[in-house]
Write an enzyme that holds these catalytic residues in place. Sequence first.
Site, PDB file in Angstrom:
ATOM      1  N   GLU A 378      40.801 -42.705 -14.880  1.00 58.19           N
ATOM      2  CA  GLU A 378      39.468 -42.326 -14.399  1.00 58.19           C
ATOM      3  C   GLU A 378      38.615 -43.565 -14.085  1.00 58.19           C
ATOM      4  O   GLU A 378      37.981 -43.623 -13.047  1.00 58.19           O
ATOM      5  CB  GLU A 378      38.783 -41.460 -15.467  1.00 58.19           C
ATOM      6  CG  GLU A 378      37.347 -41.052 -15.171  1.00 58.19           C
ATOM      7  CD  GLU A 378      37.232 -39.943 -14.127  1.00 58.19           C
ATOM      8  OE1 GLU A 378      38.262 -39.482 -13.610  1.00 58.19           O
ATOM      9  OE2 GLU A 378      36.092 -39.559 -13.817  1.00 58.19           O
ATOM     10  N   THR A 504      33.782 -33.466   1.832  1.00 53.64           N
ATOM     11  CA  THR A 504      34.222 -34.277   0.696  1.00 53.64           C
ATOM     12  C   THR A 504      35.058 -33.469  -0.289  1.00 53.64           C
ATOM     13  O   THR A 504      35.715 -34.036  -1.154  1.00 53.64           O
ATOM     14  CB  THR A 504      33.018 -34.945   0.001  1.00 53.64           C
ATOM     15  OG1 THR A 504      33.491 -35.979  -0.856  1.00 53.64           O
ATOM     16  CG2 THR A 504      32.213 -33.933  -0.813  1.00 53.64           C
TER      17      THR A 504
END
Length: 514
Positions: A378, A504
């Site tokens: 992440e 997106t």
Amino acid sequence: MVGSRLFALVAGTAPLVCALPANTPIDIALEHWNKRQSSAPVDRAQAVVDTFKLSWEGYYRYAFPNDELKPVTNGFGNSRNGWGASAVDALSTALVMGEKDIVNQIISYVPQINWSQTDISVSLFETTIRYLGGLLSGYDLLSGPLSNLATNKSDVAALLTQSINLANNLSYAFETPSGVPWNGLTFSNRGNDGDNNGLATVGTLILEWVRLADLSGNATYATLVEKAESYLLNPSPASSEPFPGLLGMNINTTTGQFQDAVGGWIGGADSFYEYLIKMWIYDPARYSTLKDRWIIAADSSIQYLASHPSSRPDITFLAAYDGRTLDLTSQHLACFDGGNFILGGQVLARQDYIDFGLALVNGCHETYTATATRIGPEIFSWDTTKLPASQAAFYNASGFYITNPSYALRPEVIESYYYAFRATGDSKYQDWAWDAFVAINATTRVGSGYSSIRNVNVAGGGGFTDFQESFWFAEVLKYSYLIQSGDAEWQVGGGGRDKWVFNTEAHPVKVAAG
Ligand SMILES: *[C@@H]1O[C@H](CO)[C@@H](O)[C@H](O)[C@H]1NC(C)=O
Ligand SMILES: *[C@@H]1O[C@H](CO)[C@@H](O)[C@H](O)[C@H]1NC(C)=O
Ligand SMILES: *[C@@H]1O[C@H](CO)[C@@H](O)[C@H](O)[C@H]1NC(C)=O
Ligand SMILES: *[C@@H]1O[C@H](CO)[C@@H](O)[C@H](O)[C@H]1NC(C)=O
Ligand SMILES: *[C@@H]1O[C@H](CO)[C@@H](O)[C@H](O)[C@H]1NC(C)=O
Ligand SMILES: *[C@@H]1O[C@H](CO)[C@@H](O)[C@H](O)[C@H]1NC(C)=O
Ligand SMILES: *[C@@H]1O[C@H](CO)[C@@H](O)[C@H](O)[C@H]1NC(C)=O
């Protein structure tokens, strides 16, 4: 098969079945294995479709029409207001895969959604990119090239009416003194979450709302988002633009003033930059100013933010910043950046942007190949002043160290492989996307679906959070599929002007006519 084999290899618990010397380093073993097992794109595309169907069946059985599946416990969550986020997010993927039954299960549900009905705060941004983007993409595809997939034409029309209903429920968000919207909305009392909003949450509305204006004929939807965007195109005060085109992240909705100069191509800022070039693809006649701002931001990023780890000077990452001080940190979320540079380079015929984008894609690929699960983390860093001793060897070999090891079924690395493949035609990027897909399948598959995991750098992923994000359907599976499949009018970079542009959330939107 390849998936479980890769898993066993990484875990070190099973012997290799192919003939290799016992002490073969893992990289060479994997390369050897991948070569032996490399499948044709058509088989890979079908494997992704099979995964999509399996995921849909788990969701449909245990969670539909709630927002998302909890695959470990066969439960469900409603993190996106309980309107069926996974169903709406799955629609455009089911469409491009030609999964007619799933398409019709979704579109016959959409007319039943009651946008007025929710117990929790509504995010203008999340609702726009997932629900509004998903419905408009479904409408564009089903009223255009995929009209044969809908069995009930009224359901197709309802995709647009429900988009209009949704936008009308949301539109009071723009009734601030400046016109920069509130992001957090409480529908029951037309409430809001106060006068602070973010760069990405303000700057990632314009594609969906302008498309809705164009399809519905109600120009107000465009006027609202163009007003909000104007504050991002002319940021104030000047100190909030520490490098030309690169902005701070917090905006006061009362004044329209930026509050800081912290940023980068990172979560919270990211898709503002992404949409600058995508709006020009959507309509070059109306949005050339946005394209000009994208070029300024891209040039500044190459000049000021490009960074090479001391241990791996061959790798390129984009740094974040606070004012003109660089923060040598990046994120899985930021790994869309390579794809966005490549897209910009293609539509502007600028090989330098394509080359820079390919370098960024390469860097994000390294974050995948370095870990035990072969999935990237992440958040990662290459700031040696904060390097933990426990990760020094990892940093020396890999050029980054891990500061948040989770993986939330995010798409950005595969998304950028997709743009790299479409621009270059180099099958290496198909192979990288397949390797990532196989690794994600091997580690995140559990129970009735796929779950976010806690640690990409331990075999098995360090435990499941029991949460299957709706963008698993919209993004990971769509890009994994499209990169292995043949030409279609919604594929990017088909030569000439793109006919579609992906929002997106990876929902393909038809570009403006003309
Ligand atoms: C995905 O994982 C399942 C379960 O481990 C396995 O049976 C399947 O072959 C894998 N698919 C791919 C494409 O790796
Ligand atoms: C909100 O959406 C519902 C449909 O789900 C619609 O009936 C209602 O009129 C909308 N509310 C507003 C304020 O437009
Ligand atoms: C939609 O939800 C609102 C708020 O709970 C409710 O007042 C309204 O009756 C619902 N509409 C329908 C058609 O069920
Ligand atoms: C077609 O969809 C509409 C809602 O959009 C619904 O009212 C109607 O019953 C559906 N027709 C059939 C044959 O399912
Ligand atoms: C156009 O959209 C705005 C914003 O939601 C709404 O207030 C207005 O009533 C709509 N106009 C028409 C003619 O539907
Ligand atoms: C936004 O600006 C207004 C007006 O200057 C001010 O009262 C408010 O405190 C500011 N909000 C934040 C979050 O700084
Ligand atoms: C990492 O590289 C540095 C610089 O070459 C070296 O001093 C250090 O010993 C290495 N650390 C490990 C754990 O390999």
